[in-house]
Write an enzyme that holds these catalytic residues in place. Sequence first.
Site, short mmCIF file in Angstrom:
data_model
loop_
_atom_site.label_atom_id
_atom_site.label_comp_id
_atom_site.label_asym_id
_atom_site.label_seq_id
_atom_site.Cartn_x
_atom_site.Cartn_y
_atom_site.Cartn_z
N MET A 28 0.97 -1.36 0.01
CA MET A 28 0.02 -0.10 -0.09
C MET A 28 0.84 1.33 -0.04
O MET A 28 0.34 2.51 0.11
CB MET A 28 -0.82 0.08 1.33
CG MET A 28 -1.96 -1.29 1.11
SD MET A 28 -3.46 -1.06 2.19
CE MET A 28 -2.62 -0.67 3.79
N GLY A 29 2.25 1.13 -0.34
CA GLY A 29 3.11 2.33 -0.55
C GLY A 29 3.63 2.86 1.12
O GLY A 29 3.47 1.90 1.85
N HIS A 32 9.00 1.56 3.86
CA HIS A 32 9.96 1.44 4.68
C HIS A 32 10.78 0.36 4.83
O HIS A 32 10.66 -0.45 3.80
CB HIS A 32 9.26 1.69 6.08
CG HIS A 32 8.20 0.50 6.43
ND1 HIS A 32 8.56 -0.79 6.73
CD2 HIS A 32 6.97 0.60 6.78
CE1 HIS A 32 7.40 -1.54 6.67
NE2 HIS A 32 6.55 -0.66 6.90
N GLY A 34 10.72 -2.51 5.81
CA GLY A 34 10.12 -3.81 5.93
C GLY A 34 9.58 -4.12 4.61
O GLY A 34 9.91 -5.23 3.99
N HIS A 35 9.05 -3.27 3.75
CA HIS A 35 8.99 -3.30 2.21
C HIS A 35 9.98 -3.48 1.40
O HIS A 35 10.27 -4.48 0.58
CB HIS A 35 8.15 -1.98 1.77
CG HIS A 35 6.84 -1.65 2.32
ND1 HIS A 35 6.66 -0.57 3.21
CD2 HIS A 35 5.63 -2.06 2.16
CE1 HIS A 35 5.50 -0.55 3.65
NE2 HIS A 35 4.86 -1.41 3.00
N GLN A 151 -2.86 -12.09 7.67
CA GLN A 151 -2.87 -11.84 6.25
C GLN A 151 -2.08 -13.06 5.52
O GLN A 151 -2.71 -13.42 4.35
CB GLN A 151 -2.16 -10.54 5.93
CG GLN A 151 -2.02 -10.12 4.35
CD GLN A 151 -1.71 -8.67 4.31
OE1 GLN A 151 -2.53 -7.94 4.04
NE2 GLN A 151 -0.41 -8.61 4.08
N SER A 183 6.10 0.02 10.60
CA SER A 183 4.62 0.17 10.10
C SER A 183 4.54 1.61 9.56
O SER A 183 4.83 2.57 10.00
CB SER A 183 3.70 -0.06 11.25
OG SER A 183 2.26 0.31 10.67
N SER A 184 3.85 1.77 8.35
CA SER A 184 3.27 2.91 7.70
C SER A 184 2.73 3.71 8.76
O SER A 184 2.69 5.13 8.76
CB SER A 184 2.70 2.76 6.45
OG SER A 184 3.33 1.94 5.76
N ARG A 185 1.95 3.32 9.77
CA ARG A 185 1.16 4.12 10.73
C ARG A 185 2.02 4.76 11.87
O ARG A 185 1.67 5.37 12.45
CB ARG A 185 0.10 3.18 11.31
CG ARG A 185 -0.89 2.87 10.14
CD ARG A 185 -2.35 2.12 10.99
NE ARG A 185 -3.29 1.75 9.91
CZ ARG A 185 -3.25 0.74 9.17
NH1 ARG A 185 -2.30 -0.24 9.04
NH2 ARG A 185 -4.34 0.62 8.23
P1 AMP Z 1 1.45 -2.63 3.66
O1 AMP Z 1 1.97 -1.71 2.52
O2 AMP Z 1 1.46 -2.29 4.89
O3 AMP Z 1 0.13 -3.76 2.80
O4 AMP Z 1 2.64 -3.98 3.41
C1 AMP Z 1 3.10 -4.47 2.27
C2 AMP Z 1 3.71 -5.71 2.82
O5 AMP Z 1 4.85 -5.57 3.63
C3 AMP Z 1 3.01 -6.82 3.47
O6 AMP Z 1 3.28 -8.03 2.96
C4 AMP Z 1 3.60 -6.56 5.06
O7 AMP Z 1 3.25 -7.88 5.68
C5 AMP Z 1 5.01 -6.33 4.64
N1 AMP Z 1 5.43 -5.57 5.78
C6 AMP Z 1 4.90 -4.39 6.55
N2 AMP Z 1 5.67 -4.00 7.51
C7 AMP Z 1 6.59 -5.07 7.57
C8 AMP Z 1 7.69 -5.12 8.69
N3 AMP Z 1 7.73 -4.18 9.45
N4 AMP Z 1 8.72 -6.09 8.28
C9 AMP Z 1 8.44 -6.92 7.17
N5 AMP Z 1 7.27 -6.89 6.31
C10 AMP Z 1 6.50 -5.83 6.58
#
Ligand code: AMP
Length: 256
Positions: A28-29, A32, A34-35, A151, A183-185
């Site tokens: 979802m953009g 960070h 994690g992405h 998820q 987390s993006s939040r």
């Molecule tokens: P999102 O943009 O929040 O939908 O996340 C996109 C992908 O990145 C999803 O598969 C999330 O599980 C993964 N993701 C989000 N935060 C993290 C994180 N801190 N570490 C690893 N993967 C993450």
Amino acid sequence: MQTVRTIAEVRAALDRRRPGRIGLVPTMGAFHAGHVSLFAAARPECDTVVVSLFVNPAQFGESSDLDRYPRDEPRDAGLAERAGVDLVFIPVAGEMYPAGFETWVDVESVGHELEGAFRPGHFRGVATVCLKLFNIVAPDTVYFGQKDAQQVEVIRRMIRDLNLRIALRVLPTVRDADGLALSSRNVRLSPADRERALALPRALATKDLARARALLADLDVEYVEVAPFDPPVLAAAVRVGGVRLIDNVVLEGEKR
Ligand code: AMP
């Protein structure tokens, strides 16, 4: 790196690059580390790495959460390009949900407990948009983060139940030095709330349900549970200063 906005453009771009292994990272953009860890995992394993960037309205219950979701497309494009991504797909909502859209994927039990109980319809939106993205990109492998353990479980079940020929790769949760899962939040947390939020990773790190519940007693807790996923996790959701945070730790050695 190519950026495209329509389904036809994705298909045309990929048709030009086949054959070869295609990896898809749905996001979802607001990227960070994690992405970026998912992009980095996909890069050596695939000939073509596709990232979708779509803030999916169908998975948001509260419209305020959808409206406040951080968006920074130029920054995201730069991070994706530096991570070696080949194609970024950034559709508008009408491209994914044209007028008259009425077909949904609902993963029944896994999608309705824990997160699903507190966010009704959330995983229906997730499963539906992921199946659409899988059909648009036709990936060999899809990459998801363990951060969103439920998820992963929903996607795993959907792949199995609908006989999708797709490998699922799950990468570990990336955390800040203080332990908070990226987390993006997190950008919406005040410094004081961020300090309070550290109780979440600290509680989960105990890998013990009773101790975790005790350590979270001062926060606004939605749930703390052992979830029988693959692998099993200790998972929790809390609200801190109006920001909803989820996290989990893998319980190694637990019975599956
Ligand atoms: P999102 O943009 O929040 O939908 O996340 C996109 C992908 O990145 C999803 O598969 C999330 O599980 C993964 N993701 C989000 N935060 C993290 C994180 N801190 N570490 C690893 N993967 C993450």
